[in-house]
Write a protein that holds these residues in place. Structure first.
Motif, PDB file in Angstrom:
ATOM      1  N   ALA A 113     -33.571  18.961  32.906  1.00 40.14           N
ATOM      2  CA  ALA A 113     -32.072  19.260  32.989  1.00 40.14           C
ATOM      3  C   ALA A 113     -31.534  19.743  34.303  1.00 40.14           C
ATOM      4  O   ALA A 113     -32.519  19.906  35.225  1.00 40.14           O
ATOM      5  N   VAL A 114     -30.607  20.053  34.349  1.00 36.69           N
ATOM      6  CA  VAL A 114     -30.002  20.314  35.687  1.00 36.69           C
ATOM      7  C   VAL A 114     -29.977  21.896  35.910  1.00 36.69           C
ATOM      8  O   VAL A 114     -29.452  22.583  35.078  1.00 36.69           O
ATOM      9  N   GLY A 115     -30.680  22.434  36.753  1.00 35.79           N
ATOM     10  CA  GLY A 115     -30.935  23.576  37.156  1.00 35.79           C
ATOM     11  C   GLY A 115     -31.253  24.580  36.019  1.00 35.79           C
ATOM     12  O   GLY A 115     -31.610  24.430  34.957  1.00 35.79           O
ATOM     13  N   GLY A 116     -31.910  25.990  36.617  1.00 35.59           N
ATOM     14  CA  GLY A 116     -31.877  27.053  35.723  1.00 35.59           C
ATOM     15  C   GLY A 116     -33.256  27.045  34.984  1.00 35.59           C
ATOM     16  O   GLY A 116     -33.718  27.867  34.211  1.00 35.59           O
TER      17      GLY A 116
ATOM     18  N   MET B  18     -26.162  14.375  30.570  1.00 36.47           N
ATOM     19  CA  MET B  18     -24.845  14.692  31.133  1.00 36.47           C
ATOM     20  C   MET B  18     -23.932  13.593  31.076  1.00 36.47           C
ATOM     21  O   MET B  18     -24.305  12.555  31.010  1.00 36.47           O
ATOM     22  N   PRO B  19     -22.637  13.789  31.145  1.00 37.30           N
ATOM     23  CA  PRO B  19     -21.889  15.184  31.397  1.00 37.30           C
ATOM     24  C   PRO B  19     -22.020  16.008  30.301  1.00 37.30           C
ATOM     25  O   PRO B  19     -21.177  17.272  30.461  1.00 37.30           O
TER      26      PRO B  19
ATOM     27  N   SER C  56     -21.804  10.295  28.311  1.00 41.83           N
ATOM     28  CA  SER C  56     -22.887  10.428  28.254  1.00 41.83           C
ATOM     29  C   SER C  56     -23.830   9.397  27.786  1.00 41.83           C
ATOM     30  O   SER C  56     -25.154   9.000  28.225  1.00 41.83           O
ATOM     31  N   TRP C  57     -23.171   8.591  26.689  1.00 48.22           N
ATOM     32  CA  TRP C  57     -24.055   7.417  26.393  1.00 48.22           C
ATOM     33  C   TRP C  57     -24.339   6.419  27.433  1.00 48.22           C
ATOM     34  O   TRP C  57     -25.294   5.739  27.535  1.00 48.22           O
ATOM     35  N   LEU C  58     -23.069   5.951  28.188  1.00 48.50           N
ATOM     36  CA  LEU C  58     -23.113   5.147  29.273  1.00 48.50           C
ATOM     37  C   LEU C  58     -24.099   5.618  30.357  1.00 48.50           C
ATOM     38  O   LEU C  58     -24.904   4.971  30.740  1.00 48.50           O
TER      39      LEU C  58
ATOM     40  N   HIS D 124     -20.291  19.670  25.339  1.00 47.11           N
ATOM     41  CA  HIS D 124     -18.894  19.107  25.673  1.00 47.11           C
ATOM     42  C   HIS D 124     -18.825  17.802  24.777  1.00 47.11           C
ATOM     43  O   HIS D 124     -19.024  16.583  25.424  1.00 47.11           O
ATOM     44  N   LYS D 125     -18.486  17.840  23.403  1.00 42.96           N
ATOM     45  CA  LYS D 125     -18.586  16.757  22.826  1.00 42.96           C
ATOM     46  C   LYS D 125     -17.409  15.460  23.044  1.00 42.96           C
ATOM     47  O   LYS D 125     -17.683  14.417  22.862  1.00 42.96           O
ATOM     48  N   ALA D 126     -16.370  15.836  23.732  1.00 46.65           N
ATOM     49  CA  ALA D 126     -15.542  15.059  24.267  1.00 46.65           C
ATOM     50  C   ALA D 126     -16.150  13.894  25.052  1.00 46.65           C
ATOM     51  O   ALA D 126     -15.558  12.805  25.477  1.00 46.65           O
TER      52      ALA D 126
END
Length: 369
Positions: A46-49, A163-164, A11-13, A4-6
């Motif tokens: 990573a989250v899950g999976g 994330m996110p 994510s940086w913060l 999600h590029k937006a």
């Protein structure tokens, strides 16, 4: 892999906060606690999976006849708090779906949940645990495990983001804390170039070292014969045939591999996919009942072990659904004929740890096998 590029600025913060927290642990301002008994952490970035629970179950099978094993989890989405020890009356609502899955398969080990892992380990030691397997605790740095196993999904070795925007809990450099790295969910047939690329990308070398300071393994998920979700409701087939109409119900992070496995046996597939650790509502159950009733015979409802742990405590499933509901068990298989090497790395670590601590388990003959 969807990014999600937006959300990259967020994510940086987030990354700044993660980096600051890790720095506080690395410098000793925040304290990590070690324990006298072996504590093996199985986690991921990573989250899950990534397949944490099947890998924990592999360790349980390896160790449970050698020592008194305990599995400790946070118990994600449970409706209880604090330390809870699994017993014959426990449900997924009490301890979470993944601990319930482990408890249901291994009645001869200890399964417990506690959001405070240090407190949980203390409680487990008090009741006689000799080895603690920490499920999903790589970022829980208040515990310093004696052995850290990091799982990285094959399809997400590169290109993910924090994330996110992505699914990473922390940057890839966090893998340096791992003693063993396992690339999971690998395809059945990997090329030599794929192995070499993973080794270049993932293995960490200590400063001035010529050899990697970590061990790297590759694993795949092996699907086993069908098992009934509700054995008391009747027998379900152990296989799916080409003419079987299947309703697949999942609430996991990545159901694509399971869907691919089911499609290998039949083209008649409907899939109701929910979010990871999904709590099935009354409307969800109504949808499942209605969709299943519309399928022609022969028909089956197929789900995962984790989802089955939640479905067993869910009310409202029709008698037809319950009688035809089955799960597909999965087990971990190490690639490149490295099953023995992986197992021996675990046993060697525990032997050294137990001998160093004077554990009453350390003189058992089976540790030398």
């Amino acid at each position: 892999m969807r990014i999600h590029k937006a959300l990259l600025p967020v994510s940086w913060l987030y990354g700044l906060g993660v980096a600051a927290r890790n720095l506080l642990f690395d410098c000793g301002f925040l304290k990590s606690r070690s324990f006298d008994i072996p504590v093996i952490c199985v986690g991921n970035l990573a989250v899950g999976g990534t397949g944490k629970t099947p890998h924990v179950e592999h360790l349980v099978r390896l160790l449970k006849d050698r020592c008194k094993v305990a599995v400790l989890s946070r118990g994600y989405k449970r409706r209880t708090t604090g330390f809870v020890l699994a017993d014959d009356h426990s449900t997924a609502l009490d301890i979470g779906d993944e601990p319930m899955q482990v408890h249901g398969k291994f009645s001869d080990i200890i399964v417990a949940v506690d959001e405070d892992r240090c407190e949980g380990i203390e409680r487990l030691i008090d009741i006689g645990a000799e080895v603690v397997l920490l499920d999903d605790a790589f970022q829980h740095r208040y515990v310093k495990p004696s052995l850290s196993i990091l799982l990285i999904e094959h399809g997400r070795m590169k290109g993910d983001r924090l994330m996110p925007a992505g699914r990473l809990r922390e940057p890839l450099r966090g893998m340096r804390r791992a003693d063993i790295v396992v690339v999971t969910k690998c395809p059945d047939h990997m090329l030599d170039g794929d192995y070499k690329e993973a080794e270049r990308h993932l293995l960490h070398r200590s400063p001035q070292a010529t050899e990697p300071s970590q061990k790297l393994f590759f694993s795949r998920m092996a699907y086993k014969s069908l098992e009934p979700v509700f054995p008391e409701k009747g027998d379900t087939p152990s296989t799916i045939n080409a003419g079987t109409h299947v309703l697949m119900v999942t609430g996991i992070a990545n159901p694509a591999p399971l869907e691919e496995e089911v499609r290998r046996h039949t083209s008649h597939l409907r899939h109701l996919a929910y979010g990871d650790h999904h709590a099935f509502s009354d409307s969800d159950i109504a949808d499942i009942n209605k969709t299943f009733a519309q399928l022609p015979e022969p028909r089956l409802l197929v789900t995962t072990e984790k989802d089955a742990a939640r479905l067993r405590t869910t009310k409202g499933l029709s008698s037809e659904v319950a009688a035809h509901a089955c799960l597909i068990p999965i087990q971990v298989e190490l690639l490149r004929n490295e099953q023995d090497a992986f197992d021996q790395a675990i046993i060697s670590h525990l032997t050294k740890k137990m001998l160093a601590s004077g554990s009453p388990c350390s003189d058992k003959q089976q540790w030398k096998k």
